[in-house]
Every structure is written in C-alpha cells, then in structure tokens.
Design an enzyme around this catalytic site. Structure first.
Site, mmCIF file in Angstrom:
data_model
loop_
_atom_site.group_PDB
_atom_site.id
_atom_site.type_symbol
_atom_site.label_atom_id
_atom_site.label_comp_id
_atom_site.label_asym_id
_atom_site.label_seq_id
_atom_site.Cartn_x
_atom_site.Cartn_y
_atom_site.Cartn_z
ATOM 1 C CG ASP A 197 -1.981 1.085 1.097
ATOM 2 O OD1 ASP A 197 -1.743 2.054 0.269
ATOM 3 O OD2 ASP A 197 -2.920 0.983 1.675
ATOM 4 C CB ILE B 254 -2.114 9.314 9.207
ATOM 5 C CG1 ILE B 254 -2.867 9.074 7.638
ATOM 6 C CG2 ILE B 254 -2.191 10.906 9.429
ATOM 7 C CD1 ILE B 254 -4.194 9.212 7.634
ATOM 8 N N GLY C 192 -4.658 2.722 7.860
ATOM 9 C CA GLY C 192 -6.014 2.024 8.942
ATOM 10 C C GLY C 192 -5.741 0.545 8.930
ATOM 11 C CG HIS D 214 -0.303 5.729 4.631
ATOM 12 N ND1 HIS D 214 -1.230 6.026 5.577
ATOM 13 C CD2 HIS D 214 -0.912 5.233 3.632
ATOM 14 C CE1 HIS D 214 -2.500 5.682 4.962
ATOM 15 N NE2 HIS D 214 -2.359 5.343 4.018
HETATM 16 C C1 LIG Z 1 -5.837 -2.125 0.911
HETATM 17 C C2 LIG Z 1 -6.726 -0.992 0.338
HETATM 18 C C3 LIG Z 1 -7.052 -0.055 1.273
HETATM 19 C C4 LIG Z 1 -8.182 0.911 1.049
HETATM 20 C C5 LIG Z 1 -7.882 2.543 1.555
HETATM 21 C C6 LIG Z 1 -6.979 3.154 0.677
HETATM 22 C C7 LIG Z 1 -6.406 4.483 1.344
HETATM 23 C C8 LIG Z 1 -6.309 4.191 2.868
HETATM 24 C C9 LIG Z 1 -6.189 5.174 3.616
HETATM 25 C C10 LIG Z 1 -5.800 5.167 4.943
HETATM 26 O O1 LIG Z 1 -5.358 4.098 5.352
HETATM 27 S S1 LIG Z 1 -6.532 6.361 5.928
HETATM 28 C C11 LIG Z 1 -6.260 5.964 7.588
HETATM 29 C C12 LIG Z 1 -7.325 5.085 8.189
HETATM 30 N N1 LIG Z 1 -8.502 5.756 8.321
HETATM 31 C C13 LIG Z 1 -8.557 6.952 9.217
HETATM 32 O O2 LIG Z 1 -7.594 7.305 9.790
HETATM 33 C C14 LIG Z 1 -10.093 7.635 8.993
HETATM 34 C C15 LIG Z 1 -10.299 7.880 10.644
HETATM 35 N N2 LIG Z 1 -11.562 8.283 10.901
HETATM 36 C C16 LIG Z 1 -12.014 9.615 10.649
HETATM 37 O O3 LIG Z 1 -11.054 10.342 10.241
HETATM 38 C C17 LIG Z 1 -13.467 9.996 10.832
HETATM 39 O O4 LIG Z 1 -14.366 9.020 11.228
HETATM 40 C C18 LIG Z 1 -14.092 10.321 9.329
HETATM 41 C C19 LIG Z 1 -14.049 9.173 8.428
HETATM 42 C C20 LIG Z 1 -13.622 11.617 8.816
HETATM 43 C C21 LIG Z 1 -15.679 10.671 9.624
HETATM 44 O O5 LIG Z 1 -15.783 11.445 10.550
HETATM 45 P P1 LIG Z 1 -16.862 12.417 10.468
HETATM 46 O O6 LIG Z 1 -16.926 13.326 11.768
HETATM 47 O O7 LIG Z 1 -16.674 13.479 9.246
HETATM 48 O O8 LIG Z 1 -18.163 12.067 10.346
HETATM 49 P P2 LIG Z 1 -19.659 11.748 11.134
HETATM 50 O O9 LIG Z 1 -20.164 13.190 10.963
HETATM 51 O O10 LIG Z 1 -19.390 11.130 12.488
HETATM 52 O O11 LIG Z 1 -20.272 10.878 10.165
HETATM 53 C C22 LIG Z 1 -20.874 11.339 8.884
HETATM 54 C C23 LIG Z 1 -21.595 9.994 8.374
HETATM 55 O O12 LIG Z 1 -20.565 9.103 8.102
HETATM 56 C C24 LIG Z 1 -20.608 7.773 8.756
HETATM 57 N N3 LIG Z 1 -19.222 7.421 8.997
HETATM 58 C C25 LIG Z 1 -18.681 8.267 9.985
HETATM 59 N N4 LIG Z 1 -17.278 7.657 10.175
HETATM 60 C C26 LIG Z 1 -17.109 6.440 9.218
HETATM 61 C C27 LIG Z 1 -16.300 5.577 8.946
HETATM 62 N N5 LIG Z 1 -15.178 5.559 9.595
HETATM 63 N N6 LIG Z 1 -16.876 4.602 8.288
HETATM 64 C C28 LIG Z 1 -18.160 4.483 7.390
HETATM 65 N N7 LIG Z 1 -18.815 5.227 7.909
HETATM 66 C C29 LIG Z 1 -18.403 6.439 8.637
HETATM 67 C C30 LIG Z 1 -21.725 8.043 9.899
HETATM 68 O O13 LIG Z 1 -22.310 6.805 10.183
HETATM 69 C C31 LIG Z 1 -22.567 9.165 9.599
HETATM 70 O O14 LIG Z 1 -23.498 8.599 8.624
HETATM 71 P P3 LIG Z 1 -24.987 8.585 9.019
HETATM 72 O O15 LIG Z 1 -24.836 8.380 10.490
HETATM 73 O O16 LIG Z 1 -25.289 10.461 9.187
HETATM 74 O O17 LIG Z 1 -25.984 8.080 8.174
#
Ligand SMILES: CCCCCCC/C=C/C(=O)SCCNC(=O)CCNC(=O)[C@H](O)C(C)(C)COP(=O)(O)OP(=O)(O)OC[C@H]1O[C@@H](n2cnc3c(N)ncnc32)[C@H](O)[C@@H]1OP(=O)(O)O
Length: 308
Positions: free
Chosen positions: A207, A227, A230, A212
């Site tokens: 990845d 960062i 995940g 990252h």
């Molecule tokens: C091998 C392939 C890999 C594929 C990925 C490739 C790229 C990889 C990148 C990474 O690894 S990034 C690092 C790992 N991820 C993170 O660090 C993300 C951490 N999370 C956050 O920063 C936050 O949770 C967020 C995702 C920015 C969301 O926060 P926010 O405050 O903006 O959302 P809310 O207002 O609470 O919710 C809005 C809406 O979205 C739903 N939701 C919230 N979080 C998530 C989530 N993590 N996954 C899925 N859905 C999420 C939440 O339920 C709300 O929906 P409703 O309830 O309103 O219907």
C-alpha cells in the site's frame, strides 16, 4: 460538492463491472506483513509472535495472520475508477474493513479476486463507497476469503439527484455494523507501541499511498504529517486479540470488522480493550498519548479454549 448533478449517473455506475485482479504471495510477503503490523516489534523472540515471521528448518510452515487477507484487495483499491461517479482520491480515507475468512490462509498462494461495488451512500459532506473482493485460490477455485472495504470520500457527497440521499447496499444489513462498546470492565487489555517508521515498513506490503509516507502529500490531505495506514492499526488490534483471547491461534479467527474512528500517527501507542460476548470479541483501540479511540469493531471466533 465534488460532482455536478449531470456527472452522477447511478445506472452507469451500478452496471459497471470491475475487473478481476490476481494476487500471488509467498512466505516472505507473509513475514514482511507481520513485521509491518508490529510482530516481534518489542521482543524479537516473543514466543507468541515469532511464528508469524520465522520458522525453523524442519518446523511446519510460517503462520499467517488473518488480517493478511486485507492485502488481497490492493490491486483493485489502488485503481478505483467509476463511470458516473467522480471523487478526489487525495481526500479518500479508509472508513471500515470487514473480512470473512473461510479457512486459514496458506503460507503461499495464487489468488483470483472477483471485485464488485457493494455500496454507495451520499452523506452530504462525504460519500461512502464500499468495494467487495472475493478471493479464490487459483487451481482449486475454492473461496478463501471475502473483504469489504469501505472508503470515506471527503467532499464527494451531495451528488444525489433527488431529495432522498442516494443509498445502495447489496449485502446483509447485520454485517460490519458499528459496535456498541460494553459499559463493564474489559476482559483483557493489550498495549503496544508503534514505531515512528511503522508506516514506512507497513507500506512495503504493497500500500504505497503517499498519505502514509510523504509529508507534503499528507499536508495537502489535511494532516500535519503522514498518518498510519488504517489496515496497519487494524493488524495491531487483531494481533492483540489473537494473543490475548485466541491463545495465539490465528486460525481461530472467522470474521473481522473494524471502523476507523480517527487517525493514528506512526510512533503512537495503541491500547486495545477486549470484551467477550459468546463467540464474539468486541474491541476498541485507543491512542494512549492522546486518549482517543481510533478503532472499534468485533471479531467472531471459531471456538474458545476452556481456560478463558
Ligand atoms: C488495501 C486497500 C485499502 C483502501 C484504502 C486506501 C486508502 C487508505 C487510507 C488510510 O488508511 S487512511 C487512515 C485510516 N483511516 C482513518 O484514519 C479515518 C479515521 N476516521 C475519521 O477521521 C473520521 O471518522 C471520518 C472518516 C473523517 C468521519 O468523521 P466525520 O466526523 O466527518 O463523520 P460523521 O459526521 O461522524 O459521520 C458522517 C456519516 O458518515 C458515517 N461514518 C462516519 N465515520 C465512518 C467510518 N469510519 N466509516 C464508515 N462510515 C462512517 C456516519 O455513520 C455518518 O452517517 P449517518 O450516521 O449520518 O448515516
């Protein structure tokens, strides 16, 4: 809003077939992955973890951590492109991962991945895109595992053409749900420090997203520095569950679900708390230095040793 109304075309999007991908790995890949998620990171002769990175001549094969399965999705996730739906890939965050392991992962294999769109939701400020990958062993054609990757596309919401926000999901509603953390004390807790170079080591498993590793790219994406992946955090948490609940047996893990709640910086200390509910381990992982919960989810296990 990342897409104008005329650009979003649900018919085109849902009819789109994602290409099959291939993934071949061997024991070296398995060991590099295990090092990337901290195996033997604090103790090079840790008897619970050495088997994931090394096996002596004459011993059985190296053992494979179940989260290694998440790498099978790399080929499709790094080239996401859909007709009828546009987003800015630099604003993409990994939201959730769901993994079902049909049988313990072999220490080497060649796989064919069948990839499909599993979901798309318009959340206004963001879009949530879900990709399912079913991995079959080449030759036998046997299903080895299923991954469902949920990505949170910041700025790509608000594309719905009607007053009802667009919502599509093609899998059972009880899978991969956000968990409710029990109010009681956890059954067990595991603390492990990630290395400042953790993401640089983890990326060698394939990845290579600059989020990252590249300070300038991380700033453009809205973060003060690179960062942690995940899936690296998830790997630490599930390894802790295998050690503390599954008596070190990676084959005990059947299903893994995790939601990434906030970011982790390489070098931070992860504390994973675990609760047992029948054959389900509920867990949450916190960053010690910032006292923030960064990940929560569950692991379904095949059975339990009577000493727990
Ligand atoms: C091998 C392939 C890999 C594929 C990925 C490739 C790229 C990889 C990148 C990474 O690894 S990034 C690092 C790992 N991820 C993170 O660090 C993300 C951490 N999370 C956050 O920063 C936050 O949770 C967020 C995702 C920015 C969301 O926060 P926010 O405050 O903006 O959302 P809310 O207002 O609470 O919710 C809005 C809406 O979205 C739903 N939701 C919230 N979080 C998530 C989530 N993590 N996954 C899925 N859905 C999420 C939440 O339920 C709300 O929906 P409703 O309830 O309103 O219907």
């Amino acid at each position: 809003m990342a897409t104008s109304e005329s650009e979003f075309n649900p018919d085109l999007l849902l009819a789109h077939k994602l290409p099959e991908t291939q993934y071949t790995y061997n024991e070296r890949d398995v060991a590099i992955y295990a090092l990337g998620i901290g195996a033997c990171g604090e103790d090079a002769v840790d008897s619970d973890e050495l088997k994931f990175v090394y096996h002596r001549d004459g011993q059985d094969y190296i053992q494979v951590l179940p989260t290694f399965a998440s790498l099978f999705t790399l080929g499709s996730m790094t080239r996401l492109n859909f007709p009828g739906f546009k987003f800015d890939p630099s604003l993409l965050l990994h939201g959730q991962q769901y993994i079902e392991i049909c049988r313990p992962l072999p220490s080497k294999a060649s796989l064919i991945n069948k990839v499909s769109l599993a979901g798309l939701q318009d959340k206004g400020k963001a879009a949530i895109l879900e990709i399912e990958t079913k991995s079959y062993e080449q030759g036998s054609g046997e299903l080895l595992c299923t991954n469902r990757t949920t990505v949170f596309l910041r700025g790509a919401g608000g594309f719905s053409n009607s007053s009802q926000p667009f919502s599509y999901k093609n899998y059972p509603s009880n899978q991969g749900l956000a968990v409710k953390i029990p109010q009681r004390q956890p059954l067990t807790v595991c603390e492990e420090r990630t290395q400042p170079s953790q993401a640089l080591l983890y990326r060698l498993s394939g990845d290579y997203n600059p989020l990252h590793s590249d300070p300038e790219f991380a700033k453009l994406a809205g973060f003060p520095r690179p960062i942690l992946h995940g899936l690296c955090t998830l790997g630490f948490a599930i390894k802790a569950i295998i050690k503390c609940v599954c008596k070190g047996d990676p084959a005990a893990v059947k299903t893994i679900s995790g939601r990434f709640l906030t970011i982790v910086f390489p070098g931070e200390t992860l504390i994973t708390e675990m609760w047992l509910e029948d054959l389900r381990v509920i867990y949450q992982t916190k960053v010690k230095e910032r006292n923030k919960t960064v990940l929560s989810g569950y692991v379904d296990i095949r059975g339990l040793s009577s000493s727990l």
